[in-house]
Design a protein around this motif. Structure first.
Motif, PDB file in Angstrom:
ATOM      1  N   VAL A 161      51.929  60.890  13.216  1.00 37.85           N
ATOM      2  CA  VAL A 161      50.843  61.570  12.507  1.00 37.85           C
ATOM      3  C   VAL A 161      49.800  62.074  13.499  1.00 37.85           C
ATOM      4  O   VAL A 161      49.322  63.222  13.420  1.00 37.85           O
ATOM      5  N   SER A 162      49.461  61.223  14.463  1.00 39.88           N
ATOM      6  CA  SER A 162      48.461  61.607  15.463  1.00 39.88           C
ATOM      7  C   SER A 162      48.948  62.784  16.301  1.00 39.88           C
ATOM      8  O   SER A 162      48.187  63.715  16.599  1.00 39.88           O
ATOM      9  N   TYR A 163      50.234  62.743  16.661  1.00 36.54           N
ATOM     10  CA  TYR A 163      50.784  63.845  17.460  1.00 36.54           C
ATOM     11  C   TYR A 163      50.842  65.137  16.642  1.00 36.54           C
ATOM     12  O   TYR A 163      50.519  66.225  17.145  1.00 36.54           O
ATOM     13  N   SER A 164      51.246  65.047  15.384  1.00 36.26           N
ATOM     14  CA  SER A 164      51.369  66.228  14.539  1.00 36.26           C
ATOM     15  C   SER A 164      50.024  66.908  14.317  1.00 36.26           C
ATOM     16  O   SER A 164      49.958  68.128  14.140  1.00 36.26           O
ATOM     17  N   HIS A 165      48.938  66.147  14.342  1.00 32.80           N
ATOM     18  CA  HIS A 165      47.607  66.709  14.120  1.00 32.80           C
ATOM     19  C   HIS A 165      46.866  66.983  15.432  1.00 32.80           C
ATOM     20  O   HIS A 165      45.657  67.239  15.423  1.00 32.80           O
ATOM     21  N   GLY A 166      47.585  66.881  16.519  1.00 32.37           N
ATOM     22  CA  GLY A 166      46.992  67.216  17.804  1.00 32.37           C
ATOM     23  C   GLY A 166      46.053  66.180  18.365  1.00 32.37           C
ATOM     24  O   GLY A 166      45.305  66.451  19.309  1.00 32.37           O
ATOM     25  N   ILE A 167      46.080  64.957  17.817  1.00 34.31           N
ATOM     26  CA  ILE A 167      45.185  63.915  18.306  1.00 34.31           C
ATOM     27  C   ILE A 167      45.660  63.374  19.649  1.00 34.31           C
ATOM     28  O   ILE A 167      44.860  63.081  20.540  1.00 34.31           O
ATOM     29  N   ILE A 168      46.993  63.211  19.787  1.00 33.58           N
ATOM     30  CA  ILE A 168      47.554  62.761  21.063  1.00 33.58           C
ATOM     31  C   ILE A 168      48.522  63.816  21.562  1.00 33.58           C
ATOM     32  O   ILE A 168      49.201  64.472  20.773  1.00 33.58           O
ATOM     33  N   PRO A 169      48.619  64.003  22.875  1.00 34.36           N
ATOM     34  CA  PRO A 169      49.508  65.026  23.426  1.00 34.36           C
ATOM     35  C   PRO A 169      50.950  64.548  23.501  1.00 34.36           C
ATOM     36  O   PRO A 169      51.256  63.373  23.288  1.00 34.36           O
ATOM     37  N   TRP A 170      51.837  65.491  23.826  1.00 32.93           N
ATOM     38  CA  TRP A 170      53.261  65.178  23.964  1.00 32.93           C
ATOM     39  C   TRP A 170      53.499  64.116  25.032  1.00 32.93           C
ATOM     40  O   TRP A 170      54.372  63.260  24.874  1.00 32.93           O
ATOM     41  N   GLY A 171      52.739  64.140  26.084  1.00 27.93           N
ATOM     42  CA  GLY A 171      52.922  63.173  27.166  1.00 27.93           C
ATOM     43  C   GLY A 171      52.701  61.733  26.741  1.00 27.93           C
ATOM     44  O   GLY A 171      53.241  60.806  27.356  1.00 27.93           O
ATOM     45  N   ILE A 172      51.907  61.532  25.701  1.00 28.61           N
ATOM     46  CA  ILE A 172      51.701  60.171  25.170  1.00 28.61           C
ATOM     47  C   ILE A 172      52.682  59.882  24.037  1.00 28.61           C
ATOM     48  O   ILE A 172      53.219  58.776  23.926  1.00 28.61           O
ATOM     49  N   TRP A 173      52.919  60.903  23.212  1.00 29.25           N
ATOM     50  CA  TRP A 173      53.802  60.700  22.064  1.00 29.25           C
ATOM     51  C   TRP A 173      55.229  60.376  22.480  1.00 29.25           C
ATOM     52  O   TRP A 173      55.858  59.477  21.908  1.00 29.25           O
ATOM     53  N   PHE A 174      55.740  61.054  23.486  1.00 25.77           N
ATOM     54  CA  PHE A 174      57.134  60.829  23.864  1.00 25.77           C
ATOM     55  C   PHE A 174      57.386  59.394  24.350  1.00 25.77           C
ATOM     56  O   PHE A 174      58.356  58.759  23.910  1.00 25.77           O
TER      57      PHE A 174
END
Length: 679
Positions: A161-174
């Motif tokens: 959810v945080s990644y989809s809303h731009g709260i966390i970047p791809w580098g953290i989400w992956f």
């Protein structure tokens, strides 16, 4: 969808560099033909899980069966969401990228629900098995692992959810996604291992015991006559039930791990997730869904009746249970003490004479020993009447009161009322009481352990928490010195020695049905004419008071007047009732004779009891009709019984405990019987 998917795949295959700019929706559906294949695979899984859920929905009679049903429904919904996602993905009129977030979150919640339902199912079964065996099978780890799995899935959902809303970047989400997937995979493997171990341990030990006993049988080292045929049959059923659980868990583990591994490969190791690689994940996923639904259905223990039959039976059972609860509530509100104070006092006195199962087993264990009241006791020959005349009455002669109060040391309120016939074996009575405490529908296993390993039986009852349960048993709870002790009018003899039953010279006054003082022609001080009054009083003052009916192998109980009167009174008072049989198959052997059951043909040790009971029934034909429905109705009568998978595991655990107990006798008779059948 096929046309559009094929067109999309053709353009995608031509590697158009400006595909994203010309038609982003078409680019998103570049492998539409494989999405259609995905939908077809999902359709198979959804269909099977839907059929399983529909079957279980109509058969969810117990708490455990409802959990299996919930798993089937969650599995069906999860597959439906996946199928719907494939629909949306292939529909050119829908912006799939705007809906994928909702689909993934709903799918994640449903996957968590499926796992929780699975955990509940396996935990209940494994816990029942562990508790019955008294062995640590590691079941306590299951809920901890299940909690970690769900927490991991939900944490990944929050991160997504945080990644989809731009709260966390791809580098953290992956890294979060990768770490969560690895942790979930390891936890799933650990959960499967613990579950498989819990079911495999008792099964493997029993199978090793079977092999060892067969080798000894070949050498002719042992005799094979000790284990009764009903116990042999139950042992075979227990092994089959455990084997089915082991196979089901093992195959389910294979399908689940295959799906998880393929999903991991598809998500992290495959660069192109839209082409043929979709099938790498979808085929194992559909196989896992089909396997899970199939095993849930086969291992649920649900009865294989038609839906209409199930609904009819369920409605009848619910109606009767509602009527029982209503009758009990009405009784508790309307009950009043007898208008004669002395009669009411005698009823209350009689009701406070319970005996605990622990004390009952102590008494039973003394029978047949040198120096006991009955050193010549033989469990296969002596009836309850024999034990009363030669053990209970002599043991209470000095105090001249009921044996229950002497043994317990105080007045005790009983939890159960035991209805039985004195002409039946005393060992049958005790075995049936033990079976009630264990929760068994029949007493063949309890009877076998009662004769061969009473210490192991005590351990089972202690683990069950019912060793201190109290029972009202007329042989112990009635003061025999106030009635029958001074005479032997039938000239009854001991079946072993042939000696006449002794009579007692305690000198205590005797009170029979019409002995003065009387109230409306019935003796006030007699204890043998107040059983139904006492039952009503206990039912009105204790909402958990129940009746246990001990049915002898010959079904002679149903020809005894007081037994039938007690059964009818318990039903009228709204008491929960349970019949304990020597074996369920005994019903078929006596079916024809039981069809002709009539209250007018009942017998009793004292003829005046029959007259009193018949006089209290206004319409004998109506009473007979209700009696037949109450006892013999195939769906809701007292003789009908059904065990869910959890109850079967508990019963299998008690049978397995026979082998685990160091003091337990060998299972040689059962295993030799199995070998002979194979030969």
């Amino acid at each position: 969808w096929l046309r559009y998917g094929a067109e999309g795949y053709r353009i995608y295959a031509e590697n158009c560099e400006d595909l994203q700019e010309r038609d982003p929706q078409l680019a998103l559906r570049g492998a539409g033909i494989y999405q259609v294949a995905t939908f077809c695979c999902d359709l198979v899984g959804v269909t099977v899980s839907a059929l399983a859920a529909a079957f279980l929905l109509q058969r969810a009679w117990s708490r455990h069966a409802r959990a299996v049903c919930a798993f089937g429904v969650a599995l069906w919904l999860e597959g439906s969401v996946n199928g719907l996602k494939a629909f949306v993905w292939c529909d050119p009129r829908v912006d799939a990228s705007s809906h994928i977030f909702a689909f993934r979150m709903v799918g994640l919640c449903l996957v968590s629900g499926c796992f929780l339902a699975t955990d509940f199912i396996f935990y209940d079964r494994a816990r029942a098995l562990e508790a019955a065996m008294g062995q640590d099978l590691g079941v306590w780890r299951l809920q901890g692992i299940a909690g970690l799995v769900v927490a991991t899935l939900l944490s990944m959902g929050v991160a997504y959810v945080s990644y989809s809303h731009g709260i966390i970047p791809w580098g953290i989400w992956f890294p979060i996604k990768l770490g969560g997937a690895v942790v979930a995979l390891c936890l799933q493997a650990a959960y499967i291992t613990v579950t498989l171990r819990a079911f495999a341990i008792p099964f493997l030990h029993l199978r090793r015991a079977a092999a060892a006993e067969e080798r000894r049988a070949v050498k002719g080292e042992l005799s094979y006559a000790s284990l009764p045929p009903p116990v042999q049959k139950q042992m075979g059923q227990a092994l089959m039930a455990l084997k089915a659980q082991v196979i089901g868990v093992a195959l389910g583990a294979v399908s689940s791990m295959l799906f998880l591994a393929s999903s991991f490969v598809w998500e992290f190791l495959v660069g192109d997730q839209s082409g043929p690689w979709l099938l790498v994940m979808v085929i194992p996923q559909s196989f896992d869904r089909v396997a899970s639904a199939t095993f849930a259905l086969l291992l649920s223990g649900a009865p294989c009746k038609s839906g209409s039959q199930i609904r009819s039976v369920a409605a009848k059972v619910r109606t009767q249970e509602d009527q029982r609860c209503s009758a009990r509530a009405d009784l508790m509100l309307s009950w009043r003490p007898h208008e004669d104070v002395r009669w009411a006092a005698k009823v209350v006195e009689l009701a406070e004479r319970g005996i605990s199962l622990d004390v009952l087993l102590d008494f039973y264990g003394q029978l047949g020993r040198e120096g006991s009241q009955m050193p010549h006791y033989r469990p296969e020959q002596h009836t309850t009447a024999d034990v009363v005349r030669q053990a209970i009455i002599p043991a209470t002669k000095q105090q001249a009161q009921c044996y229950a109060t002497i043994l317990m040391g105080a007045e005790v309120r009983p939890d159960r009322m035991v209805t039985h016939a004195w002409g039946n074996l005393f060992s049958t009575l005790v075995a049936a009481v033990v079976a009630d405490a264990l929760g068994d529908a029949d007493y063949c296993l309890a009877g076998y352990l009662l004769q061969t390993d009473i210490a192991a039986l005590r351990q089972m009852l202690f683990r069950k928490g019912t060793l201190s349960r109290t029972y009202w048993i007329c042989a112990f709870s009635v003061d025999q010195h106030g009635g029958i002790c001074a005479a032997n009018p039938g000239g009854d003899r001991d079946p072993v020695t042939g000696v006449l039953h002794p009579v007692c010279d305690c000198g205590k006054p005797k009170y029979f049905n019409t002995t003065d003082p009387v109230y409306e022609g019935r003796s006030i001080l007699c204890e043998m004419n107040k059983f139904t009054d006492m039952m009503t009083y206990l039912a009105a003052s204790g909402p958990d008071f129940q009746q246990v009916v001990v049915v002898d192998p010959g079904f002679e109980l149903f020809s005894r007047a007081w037994c039938i009167a007690e059964i009818a009174q318990a039903r009228a008072a709204g008491m929960a009732q349970s019949l304990k049989l020597s074996a369920k198959q005994d019903i078929a052997a006596h079916a024809d004779r039981l069809k002709d059951l009539r209250v007018q043909d009942m017998k009793a040790s004292r003829p005046e009891d029959v007259d009193e009971i018949l006089d209290s029934i206004s319409d004998h034909d109506e009473f007979n009709a209700r009696l037949h429905d109450m006892i013999f109705d195939k769906d809701s009568g007292l003789l009908s019984a059904w065990m869910c998978a959890q109850q079967r595991m508990e019963h299998a655990g008690r049978l397995a405990a026979m082998y685990f107990s160091e003091r337990s006798p060998s299972l040689r008779a059962f295993f030799a019987c199995q070998k002979q059948e194979l030969v």
